[in-house]
Design an enzyme around this catalytic site. Structure first.
Site, PDB file in Angstrom:
ATOM      1  N   LYS A  96      -2.923 -10.220  -2.505  1.00  0.00           N
ATOM      2  CA  LYS A  96      -2.157  -9.497  -3.784  1.00  0.00           C
ATOM      3  C   LYS A  96      -0.053 -10.580  -3.325  1.00  0.00           C
ATOM      4  O   LYS A  96       0.514 -10.922  -4.066  1.00  0.00           O
ATOM      5  CB  LYS A  96      -1.563  -8.507  -3.565  1.00  0.00           C
ATOM      6  N   LYS A 108       3.154 -12.129   4.338  1.00  0.00           N
ATOM      7  CA  LYS A 108       3.655 -12.498   3.954  1.00  0.00           C
ATOM      8  C   LYS A 108       5.055 -13.331   3.246  1.00  0.00           C
ATOM      9  O   LYS A 108       5.581 -13.801   2.721  1.00  0.00           O
ATOM     10  CB  LYS A 108       4.865 -10.586   3.747  1.00  0.00           C
ATOM     11  N   GLY A 130       0.652  -1.148  -0.126  1.00  0.00           N
ATOM     12  CA  GLY A 130      -0.234   0.376  -0.489  1.00  0.00           C
ATOM     13  C   GLY A 130       0.799   1.426  -0.078  1.00  0.00           C
ATOM     14  O   GLY A 130       0.372   1.877  -0.943  1.00  0.00           O
ATOM     15  N   ASN A 131       2.195   1.205   0.836  1.00  0.00           N
ATOM     16  CA  ASN A 131       2.822   2.522   0.804  1.00  0.00           C
ATOM     17  C   ASN A 131       3.569   2.691  -0.727  1.00  0.00           C
ATOM     18  O   ASN A 131       3.761   4.135  -0.867  1.00  0.00           O
ATOM     19  CB  ASN A 131       4.180   2.022   2.203  1.00  0.00           C
ATOM     20  N   LYS A 142     -13.499 -11.230   4.400  1.00  0.00           N
ATOM     21  CA  LYS A 142     -12.762 -10.262   3.778  1.00  0.00           C
ATOM     22  C   LYS A 142     -13.842  -8.773   3.117  1.00  0.00           C
ATOM     23  O   LYS A 142     -14.449  -8.867   2.202  1.00  0.00           O
ATOM     24  CB  LYS A 142     -11.688 -10.242   2.242  1.00  0.00           C
TER      25      LYS A 142
HETATM   26  P1  ADP Z   1       1.316  -4.206   2.689  1.00  0.00           P
HETATM   27  O1  ADP Z   1       0.225  -2.806   2.023  1.00  0.00           O
HETATM   28  O2  ADP Z   1       2.448  -3.589   2.184  1.00  0.00           O
HETATM   29  O3  ADP Z   1       0.720  -5.374   2.109  1.00  0.00           O
HETATM   30  P2  ADP Z   1       0.560  -4.268   5.426  1.00  0.00           P
HETATM   31  O4  ADP Z   1       0.161  -2.770   6.135  1.00  0.00           O
HETATM   32  O5  ADP Z   1      -0.850  -5.296   4.811  1.00  0.00           O
HETATM   33  O6  ADP Z   1       1.098  -3.215   4.359  1.00  0.00           O
HETATM   34  O7  ADP Z   1       1.563  -5.617   6.016  1.00  0.00           O
HETATM   35  C1  ADP Z   1       2.454  -4.837   6.358  1.00  0.00           C
HETATM   36  C2  ADP Z   1       2.954  -4.115   8.226  1.00  0.00           C
HETATM   37  O8  ADP Z   1       2.735  -5.673   8.901  1.00  0.00           O
HETATM   38  C3  ADP Z   1       3.880  -3.537   8.373  1.00  0.00           C
HETATM   39  O9  ADP Z   1       3.814  -2.375   8.437  1.00  0.00           O
HETATM   40  C4  ADP Z   1       3.647  -3.481  10.180  1.00  0.00           C
HETATM   41  O10 ADP Z   1       2.404  -3.004  10.139  1.00  0.00           O
HETATM   42  C5  ADP Z   1       2.397  -4.944  10.284  1.00  0.00           C
HETATM   43  N1  ADP Z   1       3.279  -6.326  11.483  1.00  0.00           N
HETATM   44  C6  ADP Z   1       2.519  -6.937  11.792  1.00  0.00           C
HETATM   45  N2  ADP Z   1       3.195  -8.247  12.076  1.00  0.00           N
HETATM   46  C7  ADP Z   1       4.095  -7.782  12.176  1.00  0.00           C
HETATM   47  C8  ADP Z   1       6.025  -8.450  12.341  1.00  0.00           C
HETATM   48  N3  ADP Z   1       5.724  -9.664  13.078  1.00  0.00           N
HETATM   49  N4  ADP Z   1       6.841  -7.399  11.641  1.00  0.00           N
HETATM   50  C9  ADP Z   1       6.579  -6.900  11.431  1.00  0.00           C
HETATM   51  N5  ADP Z   1       6.043  -6.572  10.009  1.00  0.00           N
HETATM   52  C10 ADP Z   1       4.856  -6.618  10.992  1.00  0.00           C
HETATM   53 MG    MG Z   2      -1.265  -6.179   2.694  1.00  0.00          MG
END
Ligand code: ADP
Ligand code: MG
Length: 311
Positions: free
Chosen positions: A211, A273, A11-12, A127
């Site tokens: 994604k 992820k 998202g960023n 979802k």
């Molecule tokens: P994206 O849009 O890149 O998919 P998400 O917000 O879905 O981003 O996922 C990334 C986020 O997951 C990070 O910004 C962080 O806040 C969160 N997060 C949750 N658990 C963890 C973890 N164990 N280590 C690092 N980040 C984590």
């Molecule tokens: Mg995400």
């Protein structure tokens, strides 16, 4: 050494609205251009949460104003979001590459991703998507259209859809041909347009494919060397958010599985992820995944930062 890389943008990388996206893609293009400049073959995928939400809200307003309007299917909204994001991203990247004297073409492929109608996710739609409704509106929609609706964290009622696993990428041949011809390709946006096969017909389904999982399938299908998941944190942590959090530079498959079982990664954000990274890393010899910050893509592939997941 030159690598074949699939990059999943979070998202960023895109921002949450029209003007944020216009600014964000410039930064994103710089991070991607670094890797192209270093000689890597790059295929991009991206999320679409805010963008598909914006498109759905626009149609919801139109449907309120025009009672005879047909309801726009989610699959069509995903297709539109791929077009909108691809348009901005491919132009930003094209410009950044040309500014660096790299005459490479950038192409977005409208990508459908097949899901299995038997995927267990269809029995547990979870979802939330689209705008908020009152309980009455939601229940009426459910009765009229057969949609599943649910209360979303005290904020109101929303439609909820299944998040099935991606089974096959329909336009894989086009993505591969363009990538092998030296183009930078953007594919599987928003996890892909979810479809199910009915003989030769592909029918859009109201579902959202994660994604990160779609990107892992794309990386496997293209025989990539590396899957890079670019997000809002530089490394993955265990005990995330706690005073004794530990940022990991490396996870092998056994460690990743153990941390997943311990619940170290938040569902819906870091968990998919790590699962996608593990899935790709285990799919072939020499393959690995990297999770890092968008701005750190080049440092990450150079082994200087990020969390590497190996099979
Ligand atoms: P994206 O849009 O890149 O998919 P998400 O917000 O879905 O981003 O996922 C990334 C986020 O997951 C990070 O910004 C962080 O806040 C969160 N997060 C949750 N658990 C963890 C973890 N164990 N280590 C690092 N980040 C984590
Ligand atoms: Mg995400």
């Amino acid at each position: 050494m030159s690598k074949r890389i699939v990059i999943a943008l979070g998202g960023n990388a895109l921002g949450k609205n029209l003007s944020e996206q216009m600014t964000a893609v410039r930064q994103t293009a710089k991070a991607i251009a670094d890797l192209v400049e270093d000689g890597h073959e790059v295929v991009l995928s991206h999320g679409n949460g805010p963008q598909v939400g914006m498109i759905q809200n626009a149609f919801a307003a139109y449907e309120r104003a025009e009672p005879k309007a047909e309801r726009m299917p989610l699959s069509v909204c995903v297709a539109m979001s791929q077009g909108y994001i691809g348009y901005d991203l491919q132009n930003a990247l094209r410009e950044e590459l040309r500014n660096r004297g790299i005459q490479k073409d950038v192409a977005t492929v409208l990508t459908q991703v097949e899901v299995s109608p038997d995927d267990p996710a269809f029995y547990h739609p979870s979802k939330p998507i689209g705008g908020f409704m009152t309980e009455e509106e939601a229940k009426q929609l459910a009765a009229e259209k057969g949609f599943t609706v649910a209360e979303d964290a005290g904020r109101g009622w929303r439609q909820v859809v299944a998040s099935p696993k991606p089974a096959a990428i329909v336009e894989l041949g086009a993505v591969r041909a363009l990538a092998r011809a030296g183009q930078v390709v953007i594919a599987c946006g928003g996890g892909g347009i979810p479809v199910k096969a009915e003989g030769n017909h592909l029918k859009g389904v109201p579902a959202v494919i994660d994604k990160d999982f779609a990107s892992a399938l794309l990386a496997k299908s293209l025989d990539a060397d590396v899957l890079i998941i670019l997000t809002a944190v530089e490394k993955v942590a265990i005990r995330y958010g706690k005073p004794d959090a530990e940022w990991l530079s490396h996870m092998n498959a056994a460690e990743a599985r153990r941390y997943i079982a311990e619940g170290q990664f938040a569902p819906g954000s870091m968990l998919p992820k790590v699962e996608a990274a593990l899935d790709f890393a285990e799919s072939g010899a020499g393959r690995y995944a990297l999770i890092t910050l968008l701005e750190k893509a080049r440092d990450g592939i150079d082994g200087k930062t990020g969390t590497v997941v190996e099979g």
